[in-house]
Scaffold this motif. Structure first.
Motif, mmCIF file in Angstrom:
data_model
loop_
_atom_site.group_PDB
_atom_site.id
_atom_site.type_symbol
_atom_site.label_atom_id
_atom_site.label_comp_id
_atom_site.label_asym_id
_atom_site.label_seq_id
_atom_site.Cartn_x
_atom_site.Cartn_y
_atom_site.Cartn_z
ATOM 1 N N SER A 110 -3.196 4.942 -3.607
ATOM 2 C CA SER A 110 -3.594 6.151 -2.656
ATOM 3 C C SER A 110 -4.001 5.651 -1.334
ATOM 4 O O SER A 110 -3.796 6.376 -0.335
ATOM 5 N N ILE A 111 -4.747 4.614 -1.257
ATOM 6 C CA ILE A 111 -5.284 4.211 0.165
ATOM 7 C C ILE A 111 -4.754 2.987 0.671
ATOM 8 O O ILE A 111 -4.443 1.921 0.040
ATOM 9 N N VAL A 112 -4.409 3.442 2.091
ATOM 10 C CA VAL A 112 -3.707 2.220 3.068
ATOM 11 C C VAL A 112 -4.802 1.282 3.263
ATOM 12 O O VAL A 112 -5.724 1.624 3.769
ATOM 13 N N GLY A 113 -4.443 -0.178 3.112
ATOM 14 C CA GLY A 113 -5.493 -1.092 3.458
ATOM 15 C C GLY A 113 -6.124 -1.655 2.218
ATOM 16 O O GLY A 113 -6.400 -2.545 2.204
ATOM 17 N N PHE A 114 -5.956 -1.058 0.953
ATOM 18 C CA PHE A 114 -6.599 -1.342 -0.229
ATOM 19 C C PHE A 114 -6.110 -2.965 -0.591
ATOM 20 O O PHE A 114 -6.684 -3.757 -0.761
ATOM 21 N N ASP B 280 0.777 -1.144 0.003
ATOM 22 C CA ASP B 280 -0.116 0.274 0.112
ATOM 23 C C ASP B 280 0.801 1.418 -0.076
ATOM 24 O O ASP B 280 0.419 2.101 -0.668
ATOM 25 N N PRO B 281 1.784 1.554 0.788
ATOM 26 C CA PRO B 281 2.645 2.733 0.834
ATOM 27 C C PRO B 281 3.207 2.930 -0.569
ATOM 28 O O PRO B 281 3.677 4.094 -0.967
#
Lengths: 279, 160
Positions: free
Chosen positions: B67-71, B62-63
């Motif tokens: 753009s969404i952490v957890g996706f 994710d990083p």
């Protein structure tokens, strides 16, 4: 067992959703750095390696480009120089008081018997003993003429002689070969002294070379053991740099110039040819 | 040991996915190495280990991507769970079965990615962009599968 797996799956889903909900907060917190940490060294290492390879390739490309540009630059400078010379030649042809024939040098020998071969001969009206000049001054004289080519004896030839004078017409002497691309004049006059950087011109005596052509500049003055002064002259024309020359066909006020024109053959006595001066 | 090796493979896979140009890319189409490794992990390792590895792989991806952490964590976890379920219901030790799973998993991921990232739709997210990565990932899986089989055979031959 399956229940535990389902429970773990549900937990991970909840954590993932929570992470998505608080995504922006995580991005700003130190947790984001922790998440980046495992892969970061690998990515950085690969990026650095690829950057180094790219830099190396770029450097080689720049070097190639630089070499290409240098070659183009040299070529354009050569063309520019040739263009400048051709313009100067055109200018000289229009303004000169002499009847000039331009010729291209098609061969050269720069040793002791320095000679150049030009692409003009009898068909262009050339004959023996005609003076050969270029933009900066004297080059030599024609010694052999063929139908389409001629051989020019340059000032760098051991047999070459030319009458010279200074700018004030006080000093008269004969310049001859000294060393590669240098002439010498031995001073027999004691009342006139020349200095370094004085320019010498053709004297016109002997009626072979017209008067007033620049010959060269004095670069050195030496005293030889006989009490005479030796002037070393560096001619203005650099033979190695020449591509074209001019041949002076007619000189105003000089009717008899070449050996064949000055003398008439009167017959032979034994091995000797009797010549009569025409004047 | 197997878990550590799986994590290392996942990290290398993420690195290969992140770097540009991609090692196995043909044009804009690039295989998804992480999904490939996750499929192998899910087909060969335990259920809980597979789920944790999938989640961890997602959360550390994710990083770098998106753009969404957890996706990625969510999608990889769902994908891993799906593969585990398929494996339990109808597992066959056949390369085509594996390839089908790899293809489906990659296709599922590309579809979810394209739908959720609709705002940033590019040519890579268009129809060929959705279909080509699964095909390439499947081909890459086949290549690795046969390479593994060949090397194993050769290794056993050398040992004997």
């Amino acid at each position: 067992m399956e229940k535990k797996t389902n429970l773990l799956f549900a937990s991970l889903l909840i954590i993932s959703v929570m992470a998505m909900v608080f995504s922006s907060q995580i991005r700003e917190s130190s947790l984001f750095g922790i998440l980046r940490a495992p892969v970061y060294p690998f990515v950085t290492a690969v990026m650095n390696i690829s950057k180094a390879i790219e830099a190396d390739i770029s450097y080689k490309l720049i070097l190639d480009r630089y070499a290409d540009m240098a070659i183009k630059n040299t070529l354009s400078k050569g063309i520019e120089n040739e263009n400048r010379i051709l313009r100067a030649m055109l200018d000289l042809t229009e303004k000169s008081q002499y009847d000039l024939v331009p010729a291209e040098i098609i061969g050269a020998e720069f040793l002791e018997n320095s000679r150049i071969i030009i692409n003009k001969g009898k068909s262009a009206g050339l004959s023996k003993q005609m003076p050969v000049i270029f933009l900066n001054g004297l080059v030599g004289k024609i010694v052999e003429v063929h139908e389409l080519t001629s051989i020019v004896e340059t000032y760098n030839n051991m047999n070459f002689r030319v009458g010279v004078r200074d700018k004030n017409n006080l000093f008269y002497s004969i310049a001859k070969y000294h060393s590669t691309e240098k002439l010498e004049v031995i001073d027999l006059q004691t009342d006139v002294s020349l200095n370094v950087n004085d320019t010498l011109f053709t004297s016109g005596l002997g009626e072979l070379f017209p008067e007033g052509l620049t010959v060269g500049v004095i670069t050195d003055i030496r005293d030889n053991n006989d009490g005479e002064t030796l002037y070393i002259i560096k001619p203005f024309e650099q033979l190695h740099a020449l591509k074209f020359v001019f041949i002076i066909l007619k000189q105003p006020g000089i009717s008899l110039r070449t050996e064949s024109e000055k003398y008439s053959d009167e017959g032979k006595i034994g091995w000797f040819t009797v010549m009569r001066r025409r004047i | 040991m197997r878990i550590a090796a799986a994590f290392l493979a996942i990290i290398i896979g993420i690195t290969m996915n992140v770097i540009s140009p991609h090692v196995f890319a043909i044009g804009f189409a690039r295989p998804d190495i992480v999904i490939l490794i996750l499929t192998i992990v899910c087909l060969n390792m335990g259920r809980k280990a597979s789920l944790i590895i999938a989640f961890t792989a997602g959360i550390i991806t994710d990083p770098y991507i998106g753009s969404i952490v957890g996706f990625h964590a969510l999608v990889y976890t769902i994908m891993a769970f799906g593969i585990i379920k398929v494996r339990e219901v109808m597992y066959k030790d056949n390369v085509l079965f594996h390839v089908l799973i790899v293809f489906s998993a990659t296709m599922l991921f590309r579809l979810i990615f394209s739908v959720t990232q609709f705002r940033h739709l590019s040519y890579a997210d268009s129809l060929p962009g959705i279909f080509l990565p699964p095909v390439m990932t499947s081909l890459l899986y086949m290549m690795f599968y046969y390479l593994y089989k060949y090397m194993r055979k050769a290794f056993i031959h050398v040992r004997q």
